[in-house]
Design an enzyme around this catalytic site. Structure first.
Site, PDB file in Angstrom:
ATOM      1  N   GLU A  39      -3.339 -96.816  49.881  1.00  0.00           N
ATOM      2  CA  GLU A  39      -2.723 -96.196  51.207  1.00  0.00           C
ATOM      3  C   GLU A  39      -2.011 -94.757  50.863  1.00  0.00           C
ATOM      4  OE1 GLU A  39      -0.228 -98.210  53.908  1.00  0.00           O
ATOM      5  OE2 GLU A  39      -0.626 -96.384  55.476  1.00  0.00           O
ATOM      6  N   ARG A 265       1.060-109.431  41.533  1.00  0.00           N
ATOM      7  CA  ARG A 265       1.461-108.165  41.347  1.00  0.00           C
ATOM      8  C   ARG A 265       2.360-108.198  40.185  1.00  0.00           C
ATOM      9  NH1 ARG A 265       2.261-106.130  46.262  1.00  0.00           N
ATOM     10  NH2 ARG A 265       3.345-104.346  45.806  1.00  0.00           N
ATOM     11  N   LYS A 275       6.948 -99.226  47.263  1.00  0.00           N
ATOM     12  CA  LYS A 275       6.703 -97.578  47.837  1.00  0.00           C
ATOM     13  C   LYS A 275       7.929 -97.282  48.650  1.00  0.00           C
ATOM     14  CE  LYS A 275       1.767 -97.259  48.051  1.00  0.00           C
ATOM     15  NZ  LYS A 275       0.786 -97.176  49.027  1.00  0.00           N
TER      16      LYS A 275
HETATM   17  P1  ATP Z   1       2.397-100.780  50.926  1.00  0.00           P
HETATM   18  O1  ATP Z   1       3.711-101.486  51.216  1.00  0.00           O
HETATM   19  O2  ATP Z   1       2.335 -99.409  51.431  1.00  0.00           O
HETATM   20  O3  ATP Z   1       1.180-101.572  51.154  1.00  0.00           O
HETATM   21  P2  ATP Z   1       1.653-101.137  48.299  1.00  0.00           P
HETATM   22  O4  ATP Z   1       2.261-101.244  46.829  1.00  0.00           O
HETATM   23  O5  ATP Z   1       0.883-102.369  48.572  1.00  0.00           O
HETATM   24  O6  ATP Z   1       2.347-100.582  49.254  1.00  0.00           O
HETATM   25  P3  ATP Z   1      -1.182 -99.951  48.574  1.00  0.00           P
HETATM   26  O7  ATP Z   1      -1.400 -98.523  48.737  1.00  0.00           O
HETATM   27  O8  ATP Z   1      -1.534-100.705  49.570  1.00  0.00           O
HETATM   28  O9  ATP Z   1       0.432-100.015  48.234  1.00  0.00           O
HETATM   29  O10 ATP Z   1      -1.904-100.396  47.373  1.00  0.00           O
HETATM   30  C1  ATP Z   1      -3.025-100.227  46.835  1.00  0.00           C
HETATM   31  C2  ATP Z   1      -3.542-101.356  45.783  1.00  0.00           C
HETATM   32  O11 ATP Z   1      -2.746-101.372  44.585  1.00  0.00           O
HETATM   33  C3  ATP Z   1      -3.463-102.690  46.363  1.00  0.00           C
HETATM   34  O12 ATP Z   1      -4.826-103.387  46.295  1.00  0.00           O
HETATM   35  C4  ATP Z   1      -2.592-103.593  46.188  1.00  0.00           C
HETATM   36  O13 ATP Z   1      -2.705-104.623  46.055  1.00  0.00           O
HETATM   37  C5  ATP Z   1      -2.459-102.804  44.565  1.00  0.00           C
HETATM   38  N1  ATP Z   1      -0.708-102.989  44.169  1.00  0.00           N
HETATM   39  C6  ATP Z   1       0.321-102.316  44.882  1.00  0.00           C
HETATM   40  N2  ATP Z   1       1.346-102.784  44.116  1.00  0.00           N
HETATM   41  C7  ATP Z   1       0.927-103.442  43.004  1.00  0.00           C
HETATM   42  C8  ATP Z   1       1.434-104.040  42.052  1.00  0.00           C
HETATM   43  N3  ATP Z   1       3.106-104.211  41.665  1.00  0.00           N
HETATM   44  N4  ATP Z   1       0.888-104.744  41.057  1.00  0.00           N
HETATM   45  C9  ATP Z   1      -0.349-104.997  41.209  1.00  0.00           C
HETATM   46  N5  ATP Z   1      -1.107-104.275  42.106  1.00  0.00           N
HETATM   47  C10 ATP Z   1      -0.401-103.631  43.112  1.00  0.00           C
END
Ligand code: ATP
Ligand code: MG
Length: 562
Positions: A39, A265, A275
């Site tokens: 996002e 994650r 974030k």
């Molecule tokens: P938000 O809280 O804004 O959703 P987010 O860290 O999940 O934050 P996204 O932009 O939705 O951010 O994440 C994009 C992709 O990265 C998603 O598929 C998410 O699962 C993956 N992702 C985010 N954080 C991690 C992490 N710490 N480890 C592995 N994958 C991650």
């Protein structure tokens, strides 16, 4: 395709894919299509890098495709600045989506039609409970929920209300569109989840065209389906949402449907990877921006001097698991060090200088030593290092009262100057007021130019140096971990309380060897005995700025300051 070459991996996700492909053998559609769906509401970080490496890595391994999709269905906090940063960062990590850059916001019209289709099939209804009432009706883990009084609207009523929601007739929050599933489901996610809400928030791409926006759970699976994604890989927090994912695609998608697979994650010690928290660090000035070299963002790591190869190697080493865990940040630092050990030329710089005069070396003389740029890799060539009567050494490399095991210079001692002569301490000059040693006088042994002393005597150690007339002034920024505790992210209290006050030390009177004049920002070096350093983008021609990427060894326990 210019995908980075990483060895094929084995893990539970690949097992699921293999199994699926086995049952599909010979049938149409036996291919693998993944996506990375950030996002655009922040810069991507090392956790996202794990997901990038996983999704693009799987696509490469199975000769499939991986899309980059901006998952921009919640207008709040999304922006083009973030989109651009994500594109730059994924590319820098070494991945290529060719012409498959997509935006979920491009699907708004189609997603809206899907919602209408659900309504027509009696699978969704417009609900006029407010947020509190929806919560009250939802029930708990132990109690079932209660049906909304609006659950039995007719299809016509629902279609009418939904189109008027779109037309902007109602205030934010007045109505929502909900999937009609099961208020008594053991899985709370399935208790008639909201799939559309009214939100008068301009969108950075669709501007004011829409006042209703699909919820993540509705938009995400449909975006996957529209792009022909076969394996929708996401993090564990979506495990409970998988039945909803399947419920939606089963009702709306004919033919091949995407399959959601969850993995743990990345959590990294001494770091926060949410974030929301990273935004807080930036907005409240705890760091100098998203690209502050202490940030776990891709842009921060790039500025710090981490290489894409090191980050990819780290992601391959940690693998993917089904259970949450905390990875030690020293593993990432280890990967960075290993990578730089191979690629970084060796140079000499003095961070905290102490002047040394070689009394028996002629005043107007200078000579050069030819030095290897890399001890194990002759292909990296050599450079010439000037030597003269007046030098700088590291303050730490002299001690008036050497402690035991101190292998450096002191009264009555001899040391080897790296790549050059053996010198012997003769006397020191002290500041009259402070008593601080400000200059050393030494003599050199001309017979030691090309090797050990003929008499076989042992010297205390080897220290680095620069020639005072043949060096350039430099600024050096020593970075350390941003937090002083292992898991700041899990703290219920204000996580900024745990910021490491010693995470940045700026040294402004350093001297670097002459060959570092006019270095390009982004170039990386090993400063002998000190660590790996990267030229910062703020450098100016006559005074480069070097960011310390990592020390030569893991020295965290010795350097932590609170
Ligand atoms: P938000 O809280 O804004 O959703 P987010 O860290 O999940 O934050 P996204 O932009 O939705 O951010 O994440 C994009 C992709 O990265 C998603 O598929 C998410 O699962 C993956 N992702 C985010 N954080 C991690 C992490 N710490 N480890 C592995 N994958 C991650
Ligand atoms: Mg997310």
């Amino acid at each position: 395709m210019t995908q980075p070459t990483t060895l094929p991996q084995n893990d539970f996700i690949r097992d699921i894919i293999d199994e699926g492909l086995r049952t599909l053998t010979g049938k149409k559609g036996a291919h693998v299509a993944t996506r990375f769906p950030p996002e655009p509401n922040g810069y991507i970080h090392i956790g996202h890098a794990k997901s990038v490496c996983l999704n693009f890595g799987i696509a490469a391994q199975y000769s499939g495709t991986c899309n980059l999709r901006l998952d921009d269905t919640d207008p709040l906090g999304e922006s083009m600045e973030y989109v651009e940063s994500i594109i730059r960062d994924v590319r820098w990590l070494g991945f290529d989506w060719q012409d498959r850059l997509f935006y979920a916001s491009d699907y708004f019209e189609q997603i809206y039609s899907f919602a209408v289709e659900l309504i027509k099939a009696g699978n969704a209804y417009v609900c006029s409970l407010n947020a509190d009432e929806v919560r009250d009706h939802r029930g708990t883990f132990t109690e079932p929920g209660k049906d909304s009084p609006y659950r039995n609207h007719t299809v016509e009523e629902n279609l009418d209300l939904f189109s008027r929601m779109r037309a902007g007739e109602f205030a934010d929050g007045a109505h929502t569109l909900r999937a009609k599933i099961d208020m008594a489901s053991a899985n709370i996610v399935l208790r008639d989840p909201v799939i559309y809400r009214i939100k008068r928030e301009p969108h950075y791409r669709t501007e004011t065209k829409w006042v209703i926006y699909p919820m993540y759970d509705f938009a995400h699976c449909l975006s996957d389906a529209l792009e022909g994604i076969t394996h929708s890989i996401c993090t564990l927090e979506f495990e409970n949402n998988r039945p909803l994912y399947d419920w939606i695609v089963e009702r709306l998608i004919k033919g091949n449907r995407p399959q959601q697979i969850e993995f743990a994650r990345l959590n990294l010690s001494y770091t926060v990877l949410s974030k929301r928290r990273l935004i807080e660090l930036v907005k409240n000035g705890f760091v100098q921006g998203w690209d502050d070299p202490r940030m776990p963002t891709v842009t921060g790591m790039r500025r710090r001097g981490y290489t894409p190869e090191a980050i990819r190697k780290f992601c391959a080493q940690i693998g993917v698991a089904k259970n949450d865990n905390l990875i030690d940040v020293s593993l990432l630092e280890h990967c960075v060090r290993e990578d730089l050990n191979e690629r970084a030329p060796r140079v000499m710089s003095v961070l905290r200088p102490l002047r040394v005069v070689i009394d028996n070396y002629p005043e107007n003389q200078a000579e050069e030593f030819e030095c290897a740029n890399h001890p194990q890799n002759p292909a990296m060539g050599t450079r010439k290092i000037p030597f003269s009567r007046s030098l700088y050494i590291e303050r730490d490399d002299f001690s008036e009262n050497p402690p035991s095991k101190y292998n450096r210079l002191g009264p009555g001692r001899e040391v080897r100057l790296r790549n050059a002569y053996i010198i012997k301490f003769e006397s020191m000059v002290k500041d009259e007021k402070t008593g601080e040693v400000v200059e050393l006088h030494c003599t050199y042994d001309p017979a030691t130019r090309n090797g050990p002393p003929a008499d076989g005597r042992k010297v205390q150690g080897v220290i680095h140096w620069v020639s005072a007339q043949h060096c350039i002034p430099a600024e050096v920024r020593l970075y350390d971990r941003l937090f002083s505790i292992e898991d700041p992210g899990s703290e219920a209290e204000d996580f900024t309380k745990y910021l490491n006050s010693g995470s940045l030390e700026i040294l402004t009177s350093c001297y670097a060897e002459l060959s570092l004049k006019n270095v390009e920002p982004g170039s990386k070096y090993q400063f002998e005995r000190l660590g790996y350093f990267c030229v910062d983008e703020d450098s100016v021609a006559d005074k480069p700025i070097f960011n310390r990427i990592v020390p030569l060894r893991d020295s965290w326990t010795k350097t932590v300051k609170n």
